[in-house]
Design an enzyme around this catalytic site. Structure first.
Site, short mmCIF file in Angstrom:
data_model
loop_
_atom_site.label_atom_id
_atom_site.label_comp_id
_atom_site.label_asym_id
_atom_site.label_seq_id
_atom_site.Cartn_x
_atom_site.Cartn_y
_atom_site.Cartn_z
N GLU A 1 0.82 -1.21 0.00
CA GLU A 1 0.00 0.00 0.00
C GLU A 1 0.86 1.27 0.00
O GLU A 1 0.61 2.20 -0.76
CB GLU A 1 -0.92 -0.01 1.22
CG GLU A 1 -1.67 1.28 1.49
CD GLU A 1 -2.65 1.68 0.39
OE1 GLU A 1 -3.19 2.79 0.45
OE2 GLU A 1 -2.86 0.87 -0.54
N HIS B 1 2.58 1.88 -3.33
CA HIS B 1 1.62 2.46 -4.27
C HIS B 1 1.49 3.97 -4.04
O HIS B 1 1.46 4.75 -5.00
CB HIS B 1 0.27 1.77 -4.09
CG HIS B 1 -0.83 2.34 -4.94
ND1 HIS B 1 -0.82 2.30 -6.31
CD2 HIS B 1 -1.98 2.97 -4.60
CE1 HIS B 1 -1.90 2.86 -6.79
NE2 HIS B 1 -2.62 3.29 -5.78
N HIS C 1 -12.05 5.85 -8.35
CA HIS C 1 -10.60 6.02 -8.25
C HIS C 1 -9.90 5.34 -9.43
O HIS C 1 -8.97 5.89 -10.03
CB HIS C 1 -10.12 5.43 -6.93
CG HIS C 1 -8.68 5.67 -6.64
ND1 HIS C 1 -8.09 6.92 -6.67
CD2 HIS C 1 -7.67 4.81 -6.29
CE1 HIS C 1 -6.81 6.83 -6.37
NE2 HIS C 1 -6.52 5.56 -6.14
N HIS D 1 -20.81 -7.62 -16.82
CA HIS D 1 -19.47 -7.32 -17.33
C HIS D 1 -19.07 -8.32 -18.42
O HIS D 1 -18.56 -7.93 -19.47
CB HIS D 1 -18.47 -7.38 -16.18
CG HIS D 1 -17.05 -7.21 -16.62
ND1 HIS D 1 -16.57 -6.07 -17.21
CD2 HIS D 1 -15.98 -8.06 -16.55
CE1 HIS D 1 -15.29 -6.19 -17.48
NE2 HIS D 1 -14.90 -7.39 -17.09
N HIS E 1 -4.79 -8.51 -16.93
CA HIS E 1 -6.10 -8.13 -17.48
C HIS E 1 -6.36 -6.64 -17.22
O HIS E 1 -6.86 -5.93 -18.10
CB HIS E 1 -7.19 -8.98 -16.84
CG HIS E 1 -8.52 -8.87 -17.51
ND1 HIS E 1 -8.75 -9.25 -18.81
CD2 HIS E 1 -9.71 -8.40 -17.04
CE1 HIS E 1 -10.01 -9.04 -19.12
NE2 HIS E 1 -10.62 -8.51 -18.07
#
Length: 376
Positions: A98, A101, A168, A276, A334
């Site tokens: 985290e 990032h 986000h 989706h 992906h």
């Protein structure tokens, strides 16, 4: 703590800045734009890794980690949380994922600030005449990265609320798209013919459909619905399985809960996944058709070829996540494929609109009657 975090962001940004400075490219501004774009793409990939490893709350406060600039300084809090829940949201590994990032995100912000400052200085120095350094777009990038940072904070403080996390993600991809557009403005392009310019409408449609599909994919990821259907092409052995659209697509709710505060039923996850999956075939068909048309124009051929390759990759990785029970590496790829599709479609749209041959303008003038030309 804020000063320490700022210093960390600058230190990370110094790596790409040094690469730009020592490069042989005479146009350092152009180089910096593309390096910033590349780092933003990496940030999106790492953001996917953070989300898919359930590390979004590895440091459950913001912008630091338990009020500190790095996990080492927060070792007491992390140790206590890990001992209480060894597989919980706070562990040493998740805390470092985290915070890494966040460090990269701050570095991207630093680079965008530098791009904005350079653009303003060069534009003012040129007497506000140099079109290559018009500062409005870099300034918009700066404002946009501030908005993205705000949603990054809300992602943590609102405990991974699905709608906030999805927004986000979409804002991150929008930032990438803006950088691709800015980068395209700095490059020289093979002229596009009249046939290629006719693709502006279809290319825009393909981009809009892709954005919708990415939003649906983000909704799958943020609701952990990737394995809601474990068979293909059917779902639970049916073409149309039992689904709960009302709860599945209720936007303002906590993770894993309905808007009323109950646990989210499995048919809601099925609905999220099925929509989706089904819409993906519409997007694949339209993007592949646009890419096929682009192959016929020399100025768009390379972009069209890459679109076909990446859309095939997306289909393959999407199916692999189902058949192989959602392996982490393929899931991250992906997400990266979606970012590549955004980049390629933005580039295709830019070229179709602006990479027009100078000769086309001369040809139009030649068609004006001599009398009208003299008046002009």
């Amino acid at each position: 703590m804020l000063l320490q975090l700022g210093i960390m962001g600058v230190l990370v940004a110094l790596i790409p800045l040094t690469l730009v400075w020592v490069s042989a490219d005479a146009n350092k501004y152009r180089k910096l734009v593309w390096v910033t774009l590349f780092l933003t793409f990496d940030l999106i990939m790492f953001g996917a890794f953070t989300r898919l490893t359930d590390s979004g709350l590895g440091c459950p406060d913001w912008p630091g980690c338990y009020g500190h600039s790095n996990p080492l300084l927060a070792h007491e809090h992390i140790n206590a949380a890990q001992e209480a829940m060894p597989t919980g949201p706070v562990t040493w590994g998740k805390a470092w994922i985290e915070m890494t990032h966040r460090y990269v995100a701050m570095a991207v912000g630093v680079l965008i600030i530098i791009l904005m400052v350079i653009a303003w200085r060069r534009w003012i120095k040129s007497g506000r005449t140099d079109r290559n350094f018009r500062p409005w777009f870099p300034t918009a990038l700066f404002l946009f990265v501030c908005l993205q940072g705000a949603f990054g904070a809300w992602t943590v403080t609102m405990k991974l609320q699905p709608v906030i996390v999805t927004i986000h993600l979409l804002l991150g991809l929008t930032l990438l798209a803006m950088l691709v557009w800015l980068g395209a403005r700095q490059n020289e392009h093979v002229p596009v013919s009249a046939l290629g310019r006719k693709l502006t409408g279809p290319a825009t449609l393909a981009f809009v459909l892709l954005v919708i599909q990415i939003a649906l994919g983000g909704w799958v990821s943020t609701n952990y619905a990737a394995l809601a259907c474990e068979d293909f092409p059917l779902c639970h052995g049916k073409v149309v399985p039992e689904m709960d659209f009302a709860n599945g697509f209720s936007l303002w709710r906590h993770l894993g809960m309905t808007a009323d505060g109950d646990f989210l039923p499995f048919p809601a996850l099925t609905a999220i996944h099925w929509v989706h999956r089904s819409f993906a075939f519409v997007v694949i068909a339209v993007v592949a058709w646009v890419a096929h048309k682009a192959l016929k124009d020399p100025g768009l051929r390379k972009t069209g070829r890459w679109l076909l390759i990446v859309i095939a990759l997306q289909l393959a990785t999407g199916l692999a996540t189902i058949y192989l029970d959602w392996p982490l590496a393929i899931a991250v790829v992906h997400n990266g494929g979606a970012a590549l599709l955004v980049s390629l479609l933005v580039m295709l749209n830019y070229k179709a609109r602006y990479a027009t041959p100078v000769a086309a303008g001369i040809a139009r003038i030649a068609t004006i009657p001599a009398r009208d030309a003299q008046k002009a």
